[in-house]
Design a protein around this motif. Structure first.
Motif, PDB file in Angstrom:
ATOM      1  N   PHE A 187       0.845  -1.201   0.000  1.00  0.00           N
ATOM      2  CA  PHE A 187       0.000   0.000   0.000  1.00  0.00           C
ATOM      3  C   PHE A 187       0.878   1.249   0.000  1.00  0.00           C
ATOM      4  O   PHE A 187       0.701   2.152  -0.818  1.00  0.00           O
ATOM      5  CB  PHE A 187      -0.945  -0.007   1.197  1.00  0.00           C
ATOM      6  N   VAL A 188       1.849   1.322   0.903  1.00  0.00           N
ATOM      7  CA  VAL A 188       2.883   2.357   0.910  1.00  0.00           C
ATOM      8  C   VAL A 188       4.229   1.657   0.854  1.00  0.00           C
ATOM      9  O   VAL A 188       4.454   0.677   1.574  1.00  0.00           O
ATOM     10  CB  VAL A 188       2.786   3.238   2.173  1.00  0.00           C
ATOM     11  N   GLY A 189       5.136   2.161   0.037  1.00  0.00           N
ATOM     12  CA  GLY A 189       6.446   1.528  -0.070  1.00  0.00           C
ATOM     13  C   GLY A 189       7.262   1.685   1.206  1.00  0.00           C
ATOM     14  O   GLY A 189       7.575   0.709   1.891  1.00  0.00           O
ATOM     15  N   VAL A 190       7.633   2.935   1.534  1.00  0.00           N
ATOM     16  CA  VAL A 190       8.422   3.251   2.721  1.00  0.00           C
ATOM     17  C   VAL A 190       7.687   4.345   3.484  1.00  0.00           C
ATOM     18  O   VAL A 190       7.379   5.396   2.917  1.00  0.00           O
ATOM     19  CB  VAL A 190       9.836   3.740   2.356  1.00  0.00           C
ATOM     20  N   GLN A 191       7.443   4.132   4.769  1.00  0.00           N
ATOM     21  CA  GLN A 191       6.812   5.142   5.613  1.00  0.00           C
ATOM     22  C   GLN A 191       7.698   5.441   6.797  1.00  0.00           C
ATOM     23  O   GLN A 191       8.132   4.533   7.509  1.00  0.00           O
ATOM     24  CB  GLN A 191       5.438   4.684   6.088  1.00  0.00           C
ATOM     25  N   ILE A 192       7.965   6.744   7.022  1.00  0.00           N
ATOM     26  CA  ILE A 192       8.754   7.225   8.152  1.00  0.00           C
ATOM     27  C   ILE A 192       7.831   8.104   8.975  1.00  0.00           C
ATOM     28  O   ILE A 192       7.281   9.080   8.466  1.00  0.00           O
ATOM     29  CB  ILE A 192       9.981   8.019   7.665  1.00  0.00           C
ATOM     30  N   GLN A 193       7.669   7.780  10.259  1.00  0.00           N
ATOM     31  CA  GLN A 193       6.639   8.462  11.035  1.00  0.00           C
ATOM     32  C   GLN A 193       7.013   8.560  12.517  1.00  0.00           C
ATOM     33  O   GLN A 193       7.996   7.978  12.972  1.00  0.00           O
ATOM     34  CB  GLN A 193       5.299   7.723  10.906  1.00  0.00           C
ATOM     35  N   THR A 194       6.200   9.340  13.237  1.00  0.00           N
ATOM     36  CA  THR A 194       6.233   9.409  14.707  1.00  0.00           C
ATOM     37  C   THR A 194       7.631   9.749  15.214  1.00  0.00           C
ATOM     38  O   THR A 194       8.185   9.084  16.083  1.00  0.00           O
ATOM     39  CB  THR A 194       5.738   8.091  15.335  1.00  0.00           C
ATOM     40  N   SER A 195       8.217  10.799  14.623  1.00  0.00           N
ATOM     41  CA  SER A 195       9.499  11.362  15.062  1.00  0.00           C
ATOM     42  C   SER A 195      10.710  10.511  14.721  1.00  0.00           C
ATOM     43  O   SER A 195      11.800  10.747  15.265  1.00  0.00           O
ATOM     44  CB  SER A 195       9.485  11.661  16.577  1.00  0.00           C
ATOM     45  N   ALA A 196      10.571   9.532  13.837  1.00  0.00           N
ATOM     46  CA  ALA A 196      11.767   8.845  13.332  1.00  0.00           C
ATOM     47  C   ALA A 196      12.603   9.852  12.547  1.00  0.00           C
ATOM     48  O   ALA A 196      12.076  10.579  11.706  1.00  0.00           O
ATOM     49  CB  ALA A 196      11.371   7.672  12.452  1.00  0.00           C
ATOM     50  N   ASN A 197      13.885   9.894  12.807  1.00  0.00           N
ATOM     51  CA  ASN A 197      14.705  10.958  12.227  1.00  0.00           C
ATOM     52  C   ASN A 197      16.098  10.451  11.889  1.00  0.00           C
ATOM     53  O   ASN A 197      16.585   9.485  12.465  1.00  0.00           O
ATOM     54  CB  ASN A 197      14.791  12.133  13.201  1.00  0.00           C
ATOM     55  N   GLY A 198      16.732  11.137  10.949  1.00  0.00           N
ATOM     56  CA  GLY A 198      18.114  10.840  10.622  1.00  0.00           C
ATOM     57  C   GLY A 198      18.339   9.508   9.952  1.00  0.00           C
ATOM     58  O   GLY A 198      19.415   8.917  10.066  1.00  0.00           O
ATOM     59  N   ASN A 199      17.352   9.041   9.198  1.00  0.00           N
ATOM     60  CA  ASN A 199      17.485   7.794   8.444  1.00  0.00           C
ATOM     61  C   ASN A 199      17.784   8.103   6.978  1.00  0.00           C
ATOM     62  O   ASN A 199      17.446   9.169   6.466  1.00  0.00           O
ATOM     63  CB  ASN A 199      16.197   6.980   8.573  1.00  0.00           C
ATOM     64  N   THR A 200      18.413   7.152   6.299  1.00  0.00           N
ATOM     65  CA  THR A 200      18.806   7.335   4.902  1.00  0.00           C
ATOM     66  C   THR A 200      18.154   6.277   4.036  1.00  0.00           C
ATOM     67  O   THR A 200      18.307   5.075   4.287  1.00  0.00           O
ATOM     68  CB  THR A 200      20.330   7.253   4.750  1.00  0.00           C
ATOM     69  N   ILE A 201      17.455   6.731   3.007  1.00  0.00           N
ATOM     70  CA  ILE A 201      16.845   5.847   2.021  1.00  0.00           C
ATOM     71  C   ILE A 201      17.634   6.004   0.733  1.00  0.00           C
ATOM     72  O   ILE A 201      17.548   7.028   0.050  1.00  0.00           O
ATOM     73  CB  ILE A 201      15.359   6.204   1.787  1.00  0.00           C
ATOM     74  N   GLY A 202      18.479   5.018   0.428  1.00  0.00           N
ATOM     75  CA  GLY A 202      19.326   5.066  -0.755  1.00  0.00           C
ATOM     76  C   GLY A 202      20.766   5.350  -0.414  1.00  0.00           C
ATOM     77  O   GLY A 202      21.269   5.000   0.664  1.00  0.00           O
ATOM     78  N   GLY A 203      21.466   5.996  -1.337  1.00  0.00           N
ATOM     79  CA  GLY A 203      22.880   6.309  -1.175  1.00  0.00           C
ATOM     80  C   GLY A 203      23.410   6.910  -2.454  1.00  0.00           C
ATOM     81  O   GLY A 203      22.718   6.961  -3.473  1.00  0.00           O
ATOM     82  N   VAL A 204      24.644   7.353  -2.440  1.00  0.00           N
ATOM     83  CA  VAL A 204      25.192   8.093  -3.575  1.00  0.00           C
ATOM     84  C   VAL A 204      26.108   7.254  -4.458  1.00  0.00           C
ATOM     85  O   VAL A 204      26.539   7.724  -5.515  1.00  0.00           O
ATOM     86  CB  VAL A 204      25.939   9.354  -3.102  1.00  0.00           C
ATOM     87  N   ASN A 205      26.417   6.026  -4.058  1.00  0.00           N
ATOM     88  CA  ASN A 205      27.284   5.170  -4.858  1.00  0.00           C
ATOM     89  C   ASN A 205      26.474   4.160  -5.660  1.00  0.00           C
ATOM     90  O   ASN A 205      25.316   3.876  -5.343  1.00  0.00           O
ATOM     91  CB  ASN A 205      28.272   4.434  -3.953  1.00  0.00           C
ATOM     92  N   ALA A 206      27.073   3.622  -6.693  1.00  0.00           N
ATOM     93  CA  ALA A 206      26.385   2.673  -7.568  1.00  0.00           C
ATOM     94  C   ALA A 206      25.820   1.511  -6.774  1.00  0.00           C
ATOM     95  O   ALA A 206      26.501   0.950  -5.905  1.00  0.00           O
ATOM     96  CB  ALA A 206      27.354   2.146  -8.625  1.00  0.00           C
ATOM     97  N   GLY A 207      24.570   1.162  -7.050  1.00  0.00           N
ATOM     98  CA  GLY A 207      23.918   0.040  -6.408  1.00  0.00           C
ATOM     99  C   GLY A 207      23.243   0.346  -5.096  1.00  0.00           C
ATOM    100  O   GLY A 207      22.556  -0.505  -4.537  1.00  0.00           O
ATOM    101  N   GLN A 208      23.421   1.554  -4.577  1.00  0.00           N
ATOM    102  CA  GLN A 208      22.885   1.869  -3.255  1.00  0.00           C
ATOM    103  C   GLN A 208      21.445   2.368  -3.305  1.00  0.00           C
ATOM    104  O   GLN A 208      20.742   2.323  -2.296  1.00  0.00           O
ATOM    105  CB  GLN A 208      23.769   2.897  -2.562  1.00  0.00           C
ATOM    106  N   GLY A 209      20.990   2.879  -4.431  1.00  0.00           N
ATOM    107  CA  GLY A 209      19.625   3.367  -4.522  1.00  0.00           C
ATOM    108  C   GLY A 209      18.620   2.226  -4.524  1.00  0.00           C
ATOM    109  O   GLY A 209      18.900   1.117  -4.969  1.00  0.00           O
TER     110      GLY A 209
END
Length: 322
Positions: free
Chosen positions: A120-142
């Motif tokens: 229904f939703v792919g990725v959900q960040i909620q309720t004060s979750a903070n400082g998380n990373t979805i993906g990255g800047v190098n090949a294969g990390q996204g």
């Protein structure tokens, strides 16, 4: 295969420190957040053993109650999770102190053959979750976050701040050439602040295209959208439109779309309706600057939106250009 459960397929409640000397995603770094303490890698979560049909969990993977510094996926193909077919969220990151987690290299909403198998939703960040990373800047990390019924990525609620989305394909296949629509691509709701979508290096570009409604939908404050391709293919040379490229509404304020350098430029082109839509009372003090809106990455070929930028329904005090 982790499927068919009435609650979460995987749920991590623990917190912990990075594991010294671990380079789980083969990117050459062993000191990133997310290099421990727990790794969820190489699984089919919400599907059958072939990854082709849904056997849903309620939620695929849930990180909550201070779960910190975990890695979901990785920067090599063998670490990829297929997180698809789940009833609610593919991945839910939930709660204050749920921080420092990295979600990298996964297919979220697609089969291994990159056909839609919706959460229904792919990725959900909620309720004060903070400082998380979805993906990255190098090949294969996204991640490829596509084919989800409602939203590819949802960030919601006060305190859900300082999260980063970089290097992902949101609404397309892994080549960025074919549409695999979410309902909305990225949806940042009221209360969520200081989140960053994209970046100023080539590897940080998110391709946010092919989504049925909005590519990026902003209701929060002080978020930054920079260096992305919104409505085009991964090369920035052909249209792969969203309904609207970027929408700001519901008193969204002090958001920045683009920036003053070429590396901060978004390509917002090829969308079915507006490239950028700013509307509603209280939607104020937003800046849209330095972008290409309606042309390709070279700035010399038309990739038309129906309209470039619209401001309506009593939105005031916003700046276009500067």
């Amino acid at each position: 295969m982790i499927s068919g459960n009435s609650g979460s397929g995987v749920e991590i409640n623990s917190s912990g420190s990075d594991v010294p000397g671990v380079d789980d995603d083969a990117d050459g770094s062993t000191d990133e957040p997310g290099e421990g303490p727990n790794f969820v890698q190489g699984n089919y979560i919400g599907t059958n053993a072939a990854g082709l049909a849904a056997i849903p969990n309620q939620t695929g993977v849930r990180l909550k109650n201070g779960a910190a510094n975990n890695m979901i996926g990785g920067g090599v193909a063998a670490a990829r999770n297929i997180i698809a077919g789940n009833t609610n969220n593919g991945l839910l990151i939930d709660g204050a102190a749920t921080t420092g987690n990295i979600v990298r290299g996964n297919f979220i909403g697609l089969t291994p053959a990159e056909n839609a198998l919706s959460n229904f939703v792919g990725v959900q960040i909620q309720t004060s979750a903070n400082g998380n990373t979805i993906g990255g800047v190098n090949a294969g990390q996204g991640n490829v976050i596509s084919g989800n019924g409602s939203k590819g990525v949802l960030i919601t609620g006060a305190g859900s701040d300082n999260n980063v989305l970089a290097g992902n394909f949101i609404g397309t296949d892994s080549t960025g050439a074919l549409p695999r629509a979410n309902g909305n691509g990225i949806f940042i709701e009221t209360g969520a602040q200081n989140n960053t979508v994209g970046g100023t290096t080539a590897g940080a570009i998110n391709v946010i295209s092919g989504n049925t409604s909005d590519g990026v939908h902003l209701g929060g404050n002080r978020n930054t959208i920079l260096g992305n391709y919104i409505g085009t293919n991964a090369a920035g040379t052909a249209s792969l439109g969203n309904g609207v490229g970027v929408r700001l509404h519901t008193a969204a304020s002090e958001n920045v779309i683009g920036g003053t350098t070429a590396s901060a430029r978004n390509i917002i082109s090829g969308n079915t309706n507006e490239g950028v839509s700013i509307h509603d009372t209280g939607t104020t003090a937003n800046r849209v600057e330095g972008n290409y809106i309606g042309v390709d990455v070279s700035g010399s070929v038309s990739l038309a939106n129906a309209m470039g930028v619209t401001i309506d329904n009593a939105a005031t005090g916003n700046t276009i250009g500067g």
